[in-house]
Design a protein around this motif. Structure first.
Motif, PDB file in Angstrom:
ATOM      1  N   GLU A   9       0.833  -1.207   0.000  1.00  0.00           N
ATOM      2  CA  GLU A   9       0.000   0.000   0.000  1.00  0.00           C
ATOM      3  C   GLU A   9       0.864   1.252   0.000  1.00  0.00           C
ATOM      4  OE1 GLU A   9      -2.883  -0.042   3.150  1.00  0.00           O
ATOM      5  OE2 GLU A   9      -3.621  -2.019   2.539  1.00  0.00           O
ATOM      6  N   ARG A  10       1.954   1.235   0.756  1.00  0.00           N
ATOM      7  CA  ARG A  10       2.855   2.383   0.799  1.00  0.00           C
ATOM      8  C   ARG A  10       3.518   2.595  -0.569  1.00  0.00           C
ATOM      9  NH1 ARG A  10       7.334   2.222   5.209  1.00  0.00           N
ATOM     10  NH2 ARG A  10       8.589   1.387   3.518  1.00  0.00           N
ATOM     11  N   ALA A  11       3.891   1.514  -1.232  1.00  0.00           N
ATOM     12  CA  ALA A  11       4.499   1.617  -2.561  1.00  0.00           C
ATOM     13  C   ALA A  11       3.498   2.178  -3.569  1.00  0.00           C
ATOM     14  CB  ALA A  11       5.000   0.251  -3.020  1.00  0.00           C
ATOM     15  N   TYR A  12       2.249   1.712  -3.519  1.00  0.00           N
ATOM     16  CA  TYR A  12       1.218   2.229  -4.418  1.00  0.00           C
ATOM     17  C   TYR A  12       0.932   3.703  -4.164  1.00  0.00           C
ATOM     18  CZ  TYR A  12      -0.115  -2.193  -6.611  1.00  0.00           C
ATOM     19  OH  TYR A  12      -0.133  -3.340  -7.351  1.00  0.00           O
ATOM     20  N   ALA A  13       0.994   4.114  -2.926  1.00  0.00           N
ATOM     21  CA  ALA A  13       0.733   5.510  -2.579  1.00  0.00           C
ATOM     22  C   ALA A  13       1.818   6.425  -3.137  1.00  0.00           C
ATOM     23  CB  ALA A  13       0.631   5.657  -1.063  1.00  0.00           C
ATOM     24  N   LYS A  14       3.034   5.929  -3.247  1.00  0.00           N
ATOM     25  CA  LYS A  14       4.134   6.748  -3.755  1.00  0.00           C
ATOM     26  C   LYS A  14       4.212   6.783  -5.276  1.00  0.00           C
ATOM     27  CE  LYS A  14       7.098   6.409   0.265  1.00  0.00           C
ATOM     28  NZ  LYS A  14       8.422   6.085   0.756  1.00  0.00           N
ATOM     29  N   MET A  15       3.516   5.868  -5.923  1.00  0.00           N
ATOM     30  CA  MET A  15       3.546   5.820  -7.389  1.00  0.00           C
ATOM     31  C   MET A  15       2.696   6.944  -7.974  1.00  0.00           C
ATOM     32  SD  MET A  15       3.287   1.752  -8.199  1.00  0.00           S
ATOM     33  CE  MET A  15       3.033   2.037  -9.918  1.00  0.00           C
ATOM     34  N   PRO A  16       3.069   7.462  -9.142  1.00  0.00           N
ATOM     35  CA  PRO A  16       2.239   8.492  -9.775  1.00  0.00           C
ATOM     36  C   PRO A  16       0.907   7.885 -10.210  1.00  0.00           C
ATOM     37  CG  PRO A  16       4.016   7.827 -11.243  1.00  0.00           C
ATOM     38  CD  PRO A  16       4.251   7.157  -9.936  1.00  0.00           C
ATOM     39  N   ALA A  17      -0.087   8.754 -10.355  1.00  0.00           N
ATOM     40  CA  ALA A  17      -1.417   8.290 -10.762  1.00  0.00           C
ATOM     41  C   ALA A  17      -1.351   7.678 -12.161  1.00  0.00           C
ATOM     42  CB  ALA A  17      -2.398   9.447 -10.748  1.00  0.00           C
ATOM     43  N   ARG A  18      -2.067   6.625 -12.341  1.00  0.00           N
ATOM     44  CA  ARG A  18      -2.078   5.932 -13.633  1.00  0.00           C
ATOM     45  C   ARG A  18      -2.887   6.729 -14.633  1.00  0.00           C
ATOM     46  NH1 ARG A  18      -4.039  -0.244 -14.745  1.00  0.00           N
ATOM     47  NH2 ARG A  18      -3.362  -0.292 -16.898  1.00  0.00           N
ATOM     48  N   GLN A  19      -2.293   6.957 -15.772  1.00  0.00           N
ATOM     49  CA  GLN A  19      -2.969   7.722 -16.810  1.00  0.00           C
ATOM     50  C   GLN A  19      -3.498   6.762 -17.861  1.00  0.00           C
ATOM     51  OE1 GLN A  19      -0.212  10.568 -18.332  1.00  0.00           O
ATOM     52  NE2 GLN A  19      -0.175  11.750 -16.454  1.00  0.00           N
ATOM     53  N   VAL A  20      -4.759   6.919 -18.158  1.00  0.00           N
ATOM     54  CA  VAL A  20      -5.385   6.092 -19.185  1.00  0.00           C
ATOM     55  C   VAL A  20      -5.398   6.887 -20.473  1.00  0.00           C
ATOM     56  CG1 VAL A  20      -7.478   4.891 -19.861  1.00  0.00           C
ATOM     57  CG2 VAL A  20      -6.797   4.953 -17.467  1.00  0.00           C
ATOM     58  N   ARG A  21      -4.786   6.322 -21.492  1.00  0.00           N
ATOM     59  CA  ARG A  21      -4.773   6.984 -22.793  1.00  0.00           C
ATOM     60  C   ARG A  21      -5.930   6.458 -23.624  1.00  0.00           C
ATOM     61  NH1 ARG A  21       1.031   6.618 -25.347  1.00  0.00           N
ATOM     62  NH2 ARG A  21      -0.352   6.465 -27.134  1.00  0.00           N
ATOM     63  N   ALA A  22      -6.820   7.341 -23.947  1.00  0.00           N
ATOM     64  CA  ALA A  22      -7.968   6.964 -24.765  1.00  0.00           C
ATOM     65  C   ALA A  22      -7.786   7.547 -26.158  1.00  0.00           C
ATOM     66  CB  ALA A  22      -9.255   7.464 -24.133  1.00  0.00           C
ATOM     67  N   GLU A  23      -6.682   7.209 -26.761  1.00  0.00           N
ATOM     68  CA  GLU A  23      -6.366   7.732 -28.079  1.00  0.00           C
ATOM     69  C   GLU A  23      -7.088   6.910 -29.134  1.00  0.00           C
ATOM     70  OE1 GLU A  23      -2.436   7.899 -30.785  1.00  0.00           O
ATOM     71  OE2 GLU A  23      -2.226   8.511 -28.704  1.00  0.00           O
ATOM     72  N   ARG A  24      -7.755   7.599 -30.015  1.00  0.00           N
ATOM     73  CA  ARG A  24      -8.494   6.911 -31.079  1.00  0.00           C
ATOM     74  C   ARG A  24      -8.116   7.561 -32.391  1.00  0.00           C
ATOM     75  NH1 ARG A  24     -11.806   3.415 -33.022  1.00  0.00           N
ATOM     76  NH2 ARG A  24     -13.741   3.960 -34.033  1.00  0.00           N
ATOM     77  N   PHE A  25      -7.776   6.734 -33.350  1.00  0.00           N
ATOM     78  CA  PHE A  25      -7.394   7.227 -34.668  1.00  0.00           C
ATOM     79  C   PHE A  25      -8.622   7.151 -35.558  1.00  0.00           C
ATOM     80  CE2 PHE A  25      -5.549   6.572 -38.927  1.00  0.00           C
ATOM     81  CZ  PHE A  25      -4.796   7.726 -39.012  1.00  0.00           C
ATOM     82  N   GLY A  26      -9.172   8.287 -35.905  1.00  0.00           N
ATOM     83  CA  GLY A  26     -10.362   8.315 -36.754  1.00  0.00           C
ATOM     84  C   GLY A  26     -10.110   9.136 -37.995  1.00  0.00           C
ATOM     85  N   VAL A  27     -10.245   8.511 -39.135  1.00  0.00           N
ATOM     86  CA  VAL A  27     -10.045   9.194 -40.410  1.00  0.00           C
ATOM     87  C   VAL A  27     -11.261  10.077 -40.674  1.00  0.00           C
ATOM     88  CG1 VAL A  27      -9.646   8.855 -42.870  1.00  0.00           C
ATOM     89  CG2 VAL A  27      -8.741   7.232 -41.233  1.00  0.00           C
ATOM     90  N   PRO A  28     -11.070  11.312 -41.149  1.00  0.00           N
ATOM     91  CA  PRO A  28     -12.222  12.145 -41.486  1.00  0.00           C
ATOM     92  C   PRO A  28     -13.098  11.463 -42.537  1.00  0.00           C
ATOM     93  CG  PRO A  28     -10.192  13.418 -41.612  1.00  0.00           C
ATOM     94  CD  PRO A  28      -9.804  11.994 -41.390  1.00  0.00           C
TER      95      PRO A  28
END
Length: 135
Positions: A9-28
């Motif tokens: 728990e202490r190790a998780y508390a020191k880790m940076p927040a997890r970033q979720v990348r919701a990148e979507r490649f959409g052609v016009p």
């Protein structure tokens, strides 16, 4: 001495927040207009710049897939024949899958490199993978 759970728990508390990348490649979506026996794709130049490909290369693929003659006139593509936006969009999706998206990491950060006259390789800038492309 601390328990394993408290250390975890202490190790998780020191880790940076997890970033979720919701990148979507959409052609016009292609904006097409049927005039007589011709179909004009008005935003062809925008589509090509989004895909980071030369208009003549994308046009060659579309003309071959649709089996019709056509020409690039400035920022638009003129096809001889009547085609719906849906059929053009389907062919563009095939182009993106075969000639834009990396087969290893599935990212659009690729370049199409010509090795010989009719031999092309898709080179990924993200992961460095190379894969052959049908001509």
């Amino acid at each position: 001495m601390d328990s394993y759970e408290s250390l975890l728990e202490r190790a998780y508390a020191k880790m940076p927040a997890r970033q979720v990348r919701a990148e979507r490649f959409g052609v016009p979506a292609p904006e097409s207009l049927v005039t007589g026996s011709r179909t004009v794709v008005k935003n062809f130049d925008a589509i090509c710049s989004y895909l980071r490909r030369k208009p003549n290369e994308v046009a060659r693929f579309l003309l071959k897939e649709l089996a019709v003659p056509g020409v690039v006139e400035g920022p638009r593509l003129v096809l001889q024949g009547k085609f719906s936006q849906r059929s053009i969009a389907e062919r563009l999706a095939v182009y993106v899958k075969e000639r834009v998206m990396c087969r290893e990491c599935n990212r659009p950060d690729t370049n199409l490199v010509q090795l010989e006259r009719n031999i092309f390789v898709l080179k990924c800038e993200a992961c460095g993978a190379s894969s052959p492309v049908r001509s």
